[in-house]
Design an enzyme around this catalytic site. Structure first.
Site, short mmCIF file in Angstrom:
data_model
loop_
_atom_site.label_atom_id
_atom_site.label_comp_id
_atom_site.label_asym_id
_atom_site.label_seq_id
_atom_site.Cartn_x
_atom_site.Cartn_y
_atom_site.Cartn_z
N LYS A 1 0.79 -1.01 0.15
CA LYS A 1 -0.11 -0.13 -0.02
C LYS A 1 0.67 1.26 -0.11
O LYS A 1 0.27 2.51 -0.29
CB LYS A 1 -0.86 0.07 1.53
CG LYS A 1 -2.04 -0.99 1.30
CD LYS A 1 -2.96 -0.91 2.17
CE LYS A 1 -2.57 -1.73 3.67
NZ LYS A 1 -2.46 -3.14 3.39
N VAL B 1 -6.96 -2.97 -1.25
CA VAL B 1 -8.14 -2.96 -0.36
C VAL B 1 -9.19 -4.04 -0.52
O VAL B 1 -9.32 -4.54 -1.47
CB VAL B 1 -8.85 -1.57 -1.09
CG1 VAL B 1 -10.27 -1.57 -0.16
CG2 VAL B 1 -8.10 -0.49 -0.89
N ALA C 1 -8.19 -7.35 -0.14
CA ALA C 1 -7.50 -8.59 -0.66
C ALA C 1 -7.99 -8.82 -2.25
O ALA C 1 -8.19 -7.82 -2.94
CB ALA C 1 -7.64 -9.67 0.04
N GLY D 1 -2.56 -15.22 13.97
CA GLY D 1 -1.92 -14.53 12.51
C GLY D 1 -2.92 -13.50 12.07
O GLY D 1 -2.82 -13.12 11.00
N ASP E 1 -3.42 1.10 8.89
CA ASP E 1 -3.63 0.26 7.85
C ASP E 1 -5.03 0.76 7.13
O ASP E 1 -5.18 0.75 5.84
CB ASP E 1 -3.80 -1.13 8.12
CG ASP E 1 -4.05 -2.13 7.33
OD1 ASP E 1 -3.10 -2.08 6.20
OD2 ASP E 1 -4.97 -2.89 7.28
N LYS F 1 -5.96 2.53 3.40
CA LYS F 1 -6.83 1.80 2.48
C LYS F 1 -8.08 3.16 2.04
O LYS F 1 -8.58 3.05 0.89
CB LYS F 1 -7.68 0.66 3.09
CG LYS F 1 -6.75 -0.41 3.15
CD LYS F 1 -7.22 -1.71 3.75
CE LYS F 1 -6.39 -2.60 4.00
NZ LYS F 1 -6.86 -3.77 5.00
N GLY G 1 -5.84 -12.42 4.17
CA GLY G 1 -5.36 -13.86 3.99
C GLY G 1 -4.37 -14.01 2.86
O GLY G 1 -4.55 -13.38 1.83
#
Lengths: 275, 275
Positions: A42, A72, A74, A127, A141, A145, A258
């Site tokens: 990003k 944005v 995924a 995770g 984050d 986005k 993911g």
């Protein structure tokens, strides 16, 4: 890059799967050497306007493409959908979205029985967070986005124009890593009250980004249970796009993070760039 | 076509905005003469397998593209998203969808105070139905869309393999146009009971298409209020895509019909075909 150029690899695609600042700063050079760029990083897309504009200009003048669907949501078809709407002459009026799987996991899982600090530790173990969860909790984050989405709908804001309210107070985030969980625990009571207030109104807490001509912000909101964002559970993302041409908003929802999804999205961008 | 070929217009794009059978049967010829095809006409895409395969083969052998995003959900990014998932190696396990704005308008607006036949007349007046509403009520349009989706996920079914339960009984649809509304009124009571049964369970009636390796069907279903399809109101469409690689389904929702949306989608396909 110089090696690739020596090998005559122009008309190729450079895929950046890092989160690295130095790699991000090299996109213009790649473009000017005949490369298209596909990235899930990003940093270059949410850089200050001056360097962002210079980078876009490098791609425009070289006729190369830069694709970043995965920055944005995924592999959810967010950027592509917005770009197509804009290309077709539609005007995007507002985007409301849940853009952090991490923050949504915390807010949709919290029910008062387990403390927020314990849930943060669990999310880290699963995770779902950055190695340092403070990066998620700060909203940085989501801010990146939101900025990418704002520029995508033609409103070229600076990073500091995104109005971010972190999930936990800034004073706590500024603590050292050791003190951090301790301070979150001290603050728990206030968060529990926020949660109870929402419950008493039949509402749900969600971390919502809003992007329009008038505002670009992100923070916790208490939403009616039937709000399209309120139904977003776990680490999912939901994006609501309101435009001039559509009588009702477009809603896109699903896994927004993911490794496997992001890899799929990067691969799709590579296929598109190679067309 | 012959005129276009005489003019040397190869490497062009032919856009079919009709619902015409003869135009639909000419796509192969366009492909073999160097044209890509963009269409919102469902006929060729939902044709019997033999002619469908011949048509796909014409595009494969000529290296031309056929794009038809608007045949399902108008400009909602449905076909493109599924195609990208398949291209990236994902396996689509199931699609559940509300694909008819007309039928969804009827089912989401009906609340027992106004009769179904009156709502059908209103929908026709608002331009939500085909000139002959029996074409919507029969589910034929949804069947075509389900077939297109089935082939898109790699299961090449024949039109007759789509198991369709019309919104109103077939015997009523087979009546002449004059007798039709009269017969719907006679049947109303049964529909009202269906509606009341759903309400008593806190459920909602929706016309749902389901496509997987095991089934390809469409019909009225009574869905729990929190089901992602139950929230689809008015003439909107919702598509839920369940795949191997995604931990939770992708949900795409919004205006799935309308001249303006379809025009946008056709224009986007033309831009993509022109890349």
């Amino acid at each position: 890059l110089s090696k690739a150029t020596d090998l005559g690899l122009n008309n190729s695609i450079f895929a950046d799967c890092t989160a690295d600042r130095i790699v991000a700063s090299s996109y213009s050079e790649f473009a000017l050497n005949g490369f298209s760029v596909v990235t899930c990083n990003k940093i270059a897309l949410s850089a200050p306007l001056e360097s962002w504009s210079r980078m876009r200009e490098a791609f425009a003048s070289s006729g190369r493409r830069i694709l970043y669907e995965t920055t944005v949501g995924a592999a959810l078809p967010v950027i592509g959908t917005i770009r197509q709407m804009v290309q077709a002459g539609d005007k995007i009026e507002k985007i409301e979205a849940i853009l952090s799987g991490t923050l949504n996991y915390l807010l949709s899982t919290y029910n008062g029985s387990e403390s927020l600090s314990s849930l943060i530790k669990k999310a880290k173990k699963l995770g779902y967070t950055e190695p340092d969860p403070r990066l998620d909790l700060s909203g940085t984050d989501v801010a990146r986005k939101a900025l990418i989405l704002s520029r995508e709908i033609g409103i070229n804001r600076e990073p500091q124009d995104v109005n971010i309210s972190p999930l936990v107070p800034k004073a706590i985030l500024d603590q050292s890593a050791d003190l951090f969980y301790d301070r979150v625990e001290q603050w728990e009571e206030k968060f529990a009250k926020l949660y109870k207030d929402a419950c008493s109104k039949g509402e749900k807490l969600r971390y919502v980004a809003t992007v329009s001509a008038g505002e670009c912000k992100a923070g916790i909101e208490s939403l009616p249970a039937n709000h399209p964002l309120a139904g977003t559970e776990g680490t999912n993302n939901t994006i609501i796009i309101t435009s001039s041409d559509y009588p009702s908003p477009i809603v896109i929802s699903g896994a927004g993070a993911g490794a496997r999804q992001t890899a799929t999205g990067v691969f799709n961008d590579i296929l598109i760039a190679g067309l």
